[in-house]
Design a protein around this motif. Structure first.
Motif, PDB file in Angstrom:
ATOM      1  N   ILE A   1      -6.671  15.388 -10.873  1.00 12.85           N
ATOM      2  CA  ILE A   1      -6.329  14.486  -9.834  1.00 12.85           C
ATOM      3  C   ILE A   1      -6.197  13.241 -10.460  1.00 12.85           C
ATOM      4  N   ALA A   2      -7.418  12.739 -11.050  1.00 11.78           N
ATOM      5  CA  ALA A   2      -7.276  11.156 -11.827  1.00 11.78           C
ATOM      6  C   ALA A   2      -6.100  11.029 -12.676  1.00 11.78           C
ATOM      7  N   GLU A   3      -5.952  11.974 -13.593  1.00 12.75           N
ATOM      8  CA  GLU A   3      -4.918  12.112 -14.447  1.00 12.75           C
ATOM      9  C   GLU A   3      -3.393  12.010 -13.668  1.00 12.75           C
ATOM     10  N   GLN A   4      -3.132  12.738 -12.775  1.00  9.74           N
ATOM     11  CA  GLN A   4      -2.046  12.787 -11.985  1.00  9.74           C
ATOM     12  C   GLN A   4      -1.663  11.360 -11.338  1.00  9.74           C
ATOM     13  N   LEU A   5      -2.816  11.024 -10.724  1.00  8.26           N
ATOM     14  CA  LEU A   5      -2.619   9.818  -9.898  1.00  8.26           C
ATOM     15  C   LEU A   5      -2.215   8.465 -10.805  1.00  8.26           C
ATOM     16  N   ALA A   6      -2.922   8.682 -11.906  1.00  8.23           N
ATOM     17  CA  ALA A   6      -2.824   7.496 -12.979  1.00  8.23           C
ATOM     18  C   ALA A   6      -1.393   7.544 -13.373  1.00  8.23           C
TER      19      ALA A   6
ATOM     20  N   SER B   1       0.767  -1.249   0.196  1.00  7.53           N
ATOM     21  CA  SER B   1       0.064   0.018   0.070  1.00  7.53           C
ATOM     22  C   SER B   1       0.807   1.333   0.017  1.00  7.53           C
ATOM     23  N   VAL B   2       0.286   2.229  -0.256  1.00  5.27           N
ATOM     24  CA  VAL B   2       1.045   3.437  -0.549  1.00  5.27           C
ATOM     25  C   VAL B   2      -0.293   4.548  -0.003  1.00  5.27           C
ATOM     26  N   SER B   3       0.331   5.882   0.514  1.00  8.71           N
ATOM     27  CA  SER B   3      -0.597   6.555   1.120  1.00  8.71           C
ATOM     28  C   SER B   3      -0.573   7.829   0.155  1.00  8.71           C
ATOM     29  N   ARG B   4      -1.799   8.498  -0.123  1.00  4.61           N
ATOM     30  CA  ARG B   4      -1.675   9.940  -0.786  1.00  4.61           C
ATOM     31  C   ARG B   4      -2.771  10.662  -0.131  1.00  4.61           C
TER      32      ARG B   4
ATOM     33  N   ASP C   1       1.192   8.457 -11.447  1.00  2.00           N
ATOM     34  CA  ASP C   1       2.096   8.244 -10.240  1.00  2.00           C
ATOM     35  C   ASP C   1       2.740   6.823 -10.294  1.00  2.00           C
ATOM     36  N   ALA C   2       4.140   6.610 -10.388  1.00  5.30           N
ATOM     37  CA  ALA C   2       4.632   5.252 -10.382  1.00  5.30           C
ATOM     38  C   ALA C   2       4.381   4.629  -9.212  1.00  5.30           C
ATOM     39  N   ALA C   3       4.292   4.966  -8.247  1.00  5.53           N
ATOM     40  CA  ALA C   3       4.051   4.075  -6.919  1.00  5.53           C
ATOM     41  C   ALA C   3       2.855   3.876  -6.864  1.00  5.53           C
ATOM     42  N   VAL C   4       1.761   4.573  -7.270  1.00  5.10           N
ATOM     43  CA  VAL C   4       0.516   4.297  -7.248  1.00  5.10           C
ATOM     44  C   VAL C   4       0.070   3.115  -8.238  1.00  5.10           C
ATOM     45  N   ARG C   5       0.904   3.176  -9.265  1.00  2.00           N
ATOM     46  CA  ARG C   5       0.652   2.038 -10.270  1.00  2.00           C
ATOM     47  C   ARG C   5       1.171   0.647  -9.974  1.00  2.00           C
ATOM     48  N   SER C   6       2.521   0.817  -8.981  1.00  4.10           N
ATOM     49  CA  SER C   6       2.983  -0.529  -8.573  1.00  4.10           C
ATOM     50  C   SER C   6       2.192  -0.890  -7.353  1.00  4.10           C
ATOM     51  N   ALA C   7       1.419  -0.318  -6.431  1.00  8.65           N
ATOM     52  CA  ALA C   7       0.929  -0.613  -5.376  1.00  8.65           C
ATOM     53  C   ALA C   7      -0.497  -1.399  -5.662  1.00  8.65           C
TER      54      ALA C   7
ATOM     55  N   ASN D   1     -16.188   8.037  -7.728  1.00 14.32           N
ATOM     56  CA  ASN D   1     -17.083   8.404  -8.944  1.00 14.32           C
ATOM     57  C   ASN D   1     -16.165   8.680 -10.396  1.00 14.32           C
ATOM     58  N   TYR D   2     -15.296   9.878  -9.705  1.00 17.68           N
ATOM     59  CA  TYR D   2     -14.429  10.434 -10.915  1.00 17.68           C
ATOM     60  C   TYR D   2     -12.795  10.088 -10.783  1.00 17.68           C
ATOM     61  N   ILE D   3     -12.168   9.706  -9.652  1.00 20.16           N
ATOM     62  CA  ILE D   3     -10.793   9.701  -9.571  1.00 20.16           C
ATOM     63  C   ILE D   3     -10.327   8.011  -9.638  1.00 20.16           C
ATOM     64  N   ALA D   4     -10.845   7.420  -8.751  1.00 20.47           N
ATOM     65  CA  ALA D   4     -10.303   5.970  -8.588  1.00 20.47           C
ATOM     66  C   ALA D   4     -10.560   4.935  -9.924  1.00 20.47           C
TER      67      ALA D   4
END
Length: 346
Positions: A292-297, A243-246, A299-305, A330-333
């Motif tokens: 935010i959705a674009e930025q998190l998508a 897991s990673v936290s954001r 995010d290298a660690a978010v992709r890996s976790a 609805n819009y980010i995850a």
């Protein structure tokens, strides 16, 4: 890889202007209600932070048990429990009881802990590192005994005067499977290697106590990579979780804009010195949900976790945070490959 989304609450409370958690009771009861609301939305996990000598959550097991009694599916966890403060056998009993109440939904994040307001506060709890060892050594020693206990191994001997025999005794109750749901909070690549060697899941937050000059998400992705490689090299037979936290603050209303519209100073990585170590802090994701959705998508660690824990401003109350989580759902995850988990466990 299935992506899980959870919320992480620090449980802050104080009689400050605008706070909807002015007391500890309000913070605790609202956390139970937020777990119920998050489950209805389809969020995968409800996690709580643990601090001592501060106006926020401390001993987590009564709260986790209460959350378990009001929910049926959502994972319940910590991020993290400071093992310097814990009696390993007492913690093993409480953790097993809470896990049984939840029907096996506990995900316990543990570690050496973070900065505390008290000077060597763990000593006030009765725990002093043996001569020649550090508080970090003591945290790992407590962890070893705790994991032995929840695995059902004997931790003491029976009294022949009362039982007629001398045999090893394990703590009770036992909750089968809990031993596989322990996570270690790691802030460095070296600790990530140790975590894999120990066979624990990896929990990485918005702080890394090392800095190599590369962006936070890439450094954290390196940490995840060395963890996975070590896990493979050691030969563990099951897949670990990571897991990673954001910090994610979508702005969709005037109220959001009032609270967080000016948080531009937090939208870049921060580098500083913590405990004498050059450390890198992750940025806050604030703005329109699609951005935010674009930025998190990306995010290298978010992709890996496999699990992303989103910190929530708990002092704004249940309704506000339930709406925040609904916006995320609805819009980010979905941009991260997440789907709502609405199926109840048997």
């Amino acid at each position: 890889m299935k992506k899980r989304i959870g919320f992480l609450s620090f449980g802050h409370y104080q009689p400050a202007r605008g706070s909807r958690t002015t007391t500890a009771q309000e913070a605790l009861l609202q956390s139970i209600e937020l777990a119920v609301a998050a489950e209805e939305i389809g969020i995968d996990g409800a996690y709580v932070r643990v601090h001592h000598f501060a106006p926020q959550f401390a001993g987590p097991f009564p709260l986790l048990a209460a959350m378990a009694a009001r929910t049926r599916r959502i994972e319940l966890g910590t991020g993290i429990i400071d093992m310097r403060y814990e009696n390993p056998l007492s913690m093993a009993e409480q953790a097993a009881a809470a896990d049984l109440i939840s029907s096996g939904r506990l995900q316990l994040g543990i570690s050496r802990g973070s900065q505390e307001p008290a000077l060597r506060g763990y000593e006030s709890f009765g725990f002093i590192p043996p001569e020649g060892s550090t508080d970090a050594d003591m945290a790992r020693s407590h962890t070893e005994l705790f994991r032995t206990a929840i695995a059902g191994q004997p931790v003491t001997m029976s009294d022949p005067k009362t039982s007629g025999v001398s045999r090893g005794l394990a703590i009770e109750p036992q909750s089968p499977g809990l031993a596989d749901r322990i996570w270690w909070g790691s802030a460095t690549r070296a600790t990530a290697v140790w975590t894999a060697q120990q066979g624990m899941n990896l929990m990485s937050s918005t702080l890394l106590s090392e800095d190599t000059g590369i962006p936070f998400d890439e450094l954290q992705a390196e940490q995840i990579h060395v963890y996975r490689q070590t896990w493979k090299d050691v030969g563990h037979t099951h897949e670990p979780r990571i897991s990673v936290s954001r910090s994610v603050l979508p702005i969709t209303t005037d109220e959001d804009r009032l609270y967080f519209g000016g948080r531009t100073e937090d939208t870049q990585d921060q580098v500083g010195v913590l405990n004498g170590l050059r450390s890198r802090f992750g940025k806050t994701y604030v703005g329109e949900p699609d951005r935010i959705a674009e930025q998190l998508a990306a995010d290298a660690a978010v992709r890996s976790a496999d699990t992303v824990l989103l910190t929530v401003p708990n002092q704004l109350g249940v309704d506000y945070n339930a709406r925040l989580l609904q916006t995320v759902a609805n819009y980010i995850a979905p941009a991260l490959g997440w789907e709502p988990n609405l199926a109840y466990a048997p």
